[in-house]
Write an enzyme that holds these catalytic residues in place. Structure first.
Site: not given
Length: 351
Positions: A172-173, A198, A291, A294
């Site tokens: 993600s991030t 993401h 972050m 998930d």
């Protein structure tokens, strides 16, 4: 102490909208709003903000040029605010290479996402950015080829491809650059790799094309029903969950536009769950910077099914969220730095 945010956007309407959304969070305060890069530069000196939101397209000096100068002279957490266009997605990916922590598309009035949901996502990204580990601009390096592997590696790796080993990755991030670094260490004759990053749907195709031009394996945005083959990386499109399905001729990709899981579609947990239930000990799971949580439970189920599992360590993460959650629940068999991740995963599939 509230997070001090500087909003930079050439649109007065957008500056007002972003300011209202950010100020609605109890732990944040917009300390200034700049219409262009020169104004932003002066406000940074005076206001000393914690986080910057930065428009990509601006007059006088565009967001990329300003970001490059900022990260060189006065590094700080930056969240890019980008248009949902082909040009916007390419510019955003370049901004992440230059050191921006994260990005968000500009709010749209087409019903794709409510303003309340958009505001929640915006402030979540700003919170993550404040605590993020700033990363220096990445230095391009040649992709790894079979000839660049140690002499004993190609044969075991070929056996791994033939034996049905499959690698599953979630991020993600900070993940766009982490995935690039990881895949730059993967040779062209690798086992199949499935990835959930993401990212909004307007950006995943550009992201896949960008990686395909940099890395040795073939990299594509999954369209669903592709036969899963060695030497190929399948990236989940931003509009659907990606999972694996068994067919008469082997495994194939499957896309599902079902509701978000852990607030995400695509979700890492959905991909990892399919790996756990269908591939079991022939799978390798990898969770990278990001972050939230998930992928943590899905990676745990993969490990319980006999898969090898790896998590990025805190020191090399932009945001140590998803890997931390996976480690805490016992999903991670081995933590390692991003620099070592490709090597460790290749060793795992070669055994």
């Amino acid at each position: 102490m509230k997070t001090r945010v500087l909003v930079v956007d050439d649109s007065a309407l957008m500056r007002g909208l972003l300011t209202e959304m950010i100020n609605s969070a109890p732990d944040m305060q917009v300390v200034g709003a700049a219409p262009d890069a020169p104004s932003a530069r002066e406000m940074i000196k005076v206001l000393n903000p914690d986080v910057l939101t930065l428009d990509v397209q601006m007059p006088k000096m565009d967001g990329l040029e300003f970001l490059e100068r900022l990260m060189r002279l006065r590094p700080m957490p930056v969240v890019m605010v980008s248009a949902y266009t082909e040009a916007g997605s390419n510019s955003t990916l370049k901004a992440l290479e230059l050191g921006a922590v994260d990005f968000i598309g500009k709010p749209r009035a087409d019903g794709m996402k409510s303003m309340e949901d958009y505001a929640e996502e915006l402030v979540d990204k700003i919170r993550a950015a404040k605590g993020a580990r700033l990363r220096r601009q990445s230095i391009p390096r040649p992709p790894l080829t079979a000839t660049a592997l140690p002499a004993a590696s190609p044969a075991p790796l070929a056996r791994a491809v033939a034996s049905g080993k499959i690698i599953f990755v979630g991020a993600s991030t900070g993940g766009t650059e982490a995935l690039k670094e990881f895949l730059m260490g993967i040779p062209a004759d690798c086992p199949p790799i499935l990835i959930v990053q993401h990212m909004p749907e307007a950006f995943t195709a550009s992201f896949a094309r960008r990686l395909d031009g940099l890395c040795a394996p073939r990299i594509l945005e999954s369209q669903g029903n592709e036969k899963i083959e060695g030497g190929t990386v399948y990236i989940a499109p931003g509009h659907s969950h990606l999972q694996i399905r068994r067919s008469a001729s082997g495994y194939v990709t499957e896309l599902q536009a079902t509701p978000p899981v852990n607030r995400h579609r695509p979700s890492v947990d959905v991909l990892f769950d399919s790996a756990a239930s269908l591939v079991g000990r022939q799978a390798v799971g990898v969770i990278l910077t990001g972050m939230g949580k998930d992928g943590a439970q899905g990676l745990l189920r993969m490990r319980q099914a006999g898969a090898r599992t790896f998590g990025q360590d805190e020191a090399s993460c932009v945001v140590y969220g998803m890997p931390r959650e996976a480690f805490v629940v016992g999903a991670v068999e081995e933590q390692c730095s991003l620099d070592d991740m490709a090597k460790r995963v290749l060793q795992a599939v070669s055994r």
